[in-house]
Write a protein that holds these residues in place. Sequence first.
Motif, PDB file in Angstrom:
ATOM      1  N   UNK A  93     -14.685 -22.872  16.260  1.00  0.00           N
ATOM      2  CA  UNK A  93     -14.795 -21.433  16.480  1.00  0.00           C
ATOM      3  C   UNK A  93     -13.482 -20.682  16.393  1.00  0.00           C
ATOM      4  N   UNK A  94     -13.074 -20.039  17.485  1.00  0.00           N
ATOM      5  CA  UNK A  94     -11.876 -19.204  17.478  1.00  0.00           C
ATOM      6  C   UNK A  94     -10.617 -20.015  17.170  1.00  0.00           C
ATOM      7  N   UNK A  95     -10.577 -21.257  17.616  1.00  0.00           N
ATOM      8  CA  UNK A  95      -9.426 -22.118  17.317  1.00  0.00           C
ATOM      9  C   UNK A  95      -9.316 -22.345  15.804  1.00  0.00           C
ATOM     10  N   UNK A  96     -10.466 -22.503  15.151  1.00  0.00           N
ATOM     11  CA  UNK A  96     -10.495 -22.645  13.689  1.00  0.00           C
ATOM     12  C   UNK A  96      -9.902 -21.387  13.050  1.00  0.00           C
ATOM     13  N   UNK A  97     -10.363 -20.208  13.493  1.00  0.00           N
ATOM     14  CA  UNK A  97      -9.866 -18.940  12.952  1.00  0.00           C
ATOM     15  C   UNK A  97      -8.347 -18.837  13.143  1.00  0.00           C
ATOM     16  N   UNK A  98      -7.873 -19.165  14.344  1.00  0.00           N
ATOM     17  CA  UNK A  98      -6.440 -19.081  14.644  1.00  0.00           C
ATOM     18  C   UNK A  98      -5.618 -19.990  13.734  1.00  0.00           C
ATOM     19  N   UNK A  99      -6.101 -21.222  13.543  1.00  0.00           N
ATOM     20  CA  UNK A  99      -5.366 -22.159  12.684  1.00  0.00           C
ATOM     21  C   UNK A  99      -5.386 -21.706  11.228  1.00  0.00           C
ATOM     22  N   UNK A 100      -6.515 -21.162  10.782  1.00  0.00           N
ATOM     23  CA  UNK A 100      -6.622 -20.660   9.408  1.00  0.00           C
ATOM     24  C   UNK A 100      -5.671 -19.471   9.216  1.00  0.00           C
ATOM     25  N   UNK A 101      -5.634 -18.568  10.197  1.00  0.00           N
ATOM     26  CA  UNK A 101      -4.784 -17.374  10.072  1.00  0.00           C
ATOM     27  C   UNK A 101      -3.307 -17.727   9.959  1.00  0.00           C
ATOM     28  N   UNK A 102      -2.919 -18.901  10.460  1.00  0.00           N
ATOM     29  CA  UNK A 102      -1.522 -19.329  10.401  1.00  0.00           C
ATOM     30  C   UNK A 102      -1.140 -19.895   9.027  1.00  0.00           C
ATOM     31  N   UNK A 103      -2.136 -20.113   8.161  1.00  0.00           N
ATOM     32  CA  UNK A 103      -1.864 -20.701   6.838  1.00  0.00           C
ATOM     33  C   UNK A 103      -1.311 -19.662   5.860  1.00  0.00           C
ATOM     34  N   UNK A 104      -0.660 -20.153   4.816  1.00  0.00           N
ATOM     35  CA  UNK A 104      -0.056 -19.321   3.778  1.00  0.00           C
ATOM     36  C   UNK A 104      -1.138 -18.766   2.842  1.00  0.00           C
ATOM     37  N   UNK A 105      -1.285 -17.456   2.821  1.00  0.00           N
ATOM     38  CA  UNK A 105      -2.324 -16.832   1.985  1.00  0.00           C
ATOM     39  C   UNK A 105      -2.020 -16.903   0.492  1.00  0.00           C
ATOM     40  N   UNK A 106      -0.800 -17.270   0.123  1.00  0.00           N
ATOM     41  CA  UNK A 106      -0.450 -17.361  -1.294  1.00  0.00           C
ATOM     42  C   UNK A 106      -0.879 -18.685  -1.929  1.00  0.00           C
ATOM     43  N   UNK A 107      -1.226 -19.647  -1.108  1.00  0.00           N
ATOM     44  CA  UNK A 107      -1.627 -20.952  -1.645  1.00  0.00           C
ATOM     45  C   UNK A 107      -3.093 -20.938  -2.066  1.00  0.00           C
ATOM     46  N   UNK A 108      -3.472 -21.970  -2.802  1.00  0.00           N
ATOM     47  CA  UNK A 108      -4.862 -22.125  -3.237  1.00  0.00           C
ATOM     48  C   UNK A 108      -5.476 -23.235  -2.388  1.00  0.00           C
ATOM     49  N   UNK A 109      -6.664 -22.972  -1.852  1.00  0.00           N
ATOM     50  CA  UNK A 109      -7.293 -23.888  -0.915  1.00  0.00           C
ATOM     51  C   UNK A 109      -8.538 -24.540  -1.513  1.00  0.00           C
ATOM     52  N   UNK A 110      -8.502 -25.868  -1.559  1.00  0.00           N
ATOM     53  CA  UNK A 110      -9.613 -26.675  -2.034  1.00  0.00           C
ATOM     54  C   UNK A 110     -10.268 -27.264  -0.789  1.00  0.00           C
ATOM     55  N   UNK A 111     -11.486 -26.824  -0.500  1.00  0.00           N
ATOM     56  CA  UNK A 111     -12.104 -27.068   0.800  1.00  0.00           C
ATOM     57  C   UNK A 111     -13.341 -27.952   0.656  1.00  0.00           C
ATOM     58  N   UNK A 112     -13.472 -28.895   1.595  1.00  0.00           N
ATOM     59  CA  UNK A 112     -14.655 -29.766   1.572  1.00  0.00           C
ATOM     60  C   UNK A 112     -15.113 -30.099   2.983  1.00  0.00           C
ATOM     61  N   UNK A 113     -16.372 -30.550   3.064  1.00  0.00           N
ATOM     62  CA  UNK A 113     -16.954 -31.039   4.317  1.00  0.00           C
ATOM     63  C   UNK A 113     -17.843 -32.227   3.948  1.00  0.00           C
TER      64      UNK A 113
END
Length: 101
Positions: A45-65
Amino acid sequence: MNLSQEEWVAQLEADENVVILDVRTESEVNEGMIPNSINIDIHKGQEFISEIEALDRDKKYYIYCRSGARSAKACEIMNELGFEHTYNLLGGMLEWEGEVE
């Protein structure tokens, strides 16, 4: 953007400035993950959002589950937070044929 495994791997290898993001739970990650991934559990939840917000927005993200559903949701959330380059692995780890560590 949803990509097949072939497209995801080809683009990942061709791109620079990439991050491979695993949004599964810790127990799922312990069963193996794609090499060089970072793990941020979308269920936090909010912890996920907080950790994501700390990431570099200029990078490209390849996401999986596990199957591609949570990672699709993670792409939506990241797009809303201003990340322009997010790529979802369709089929997730269930259909992954590449390396696992």
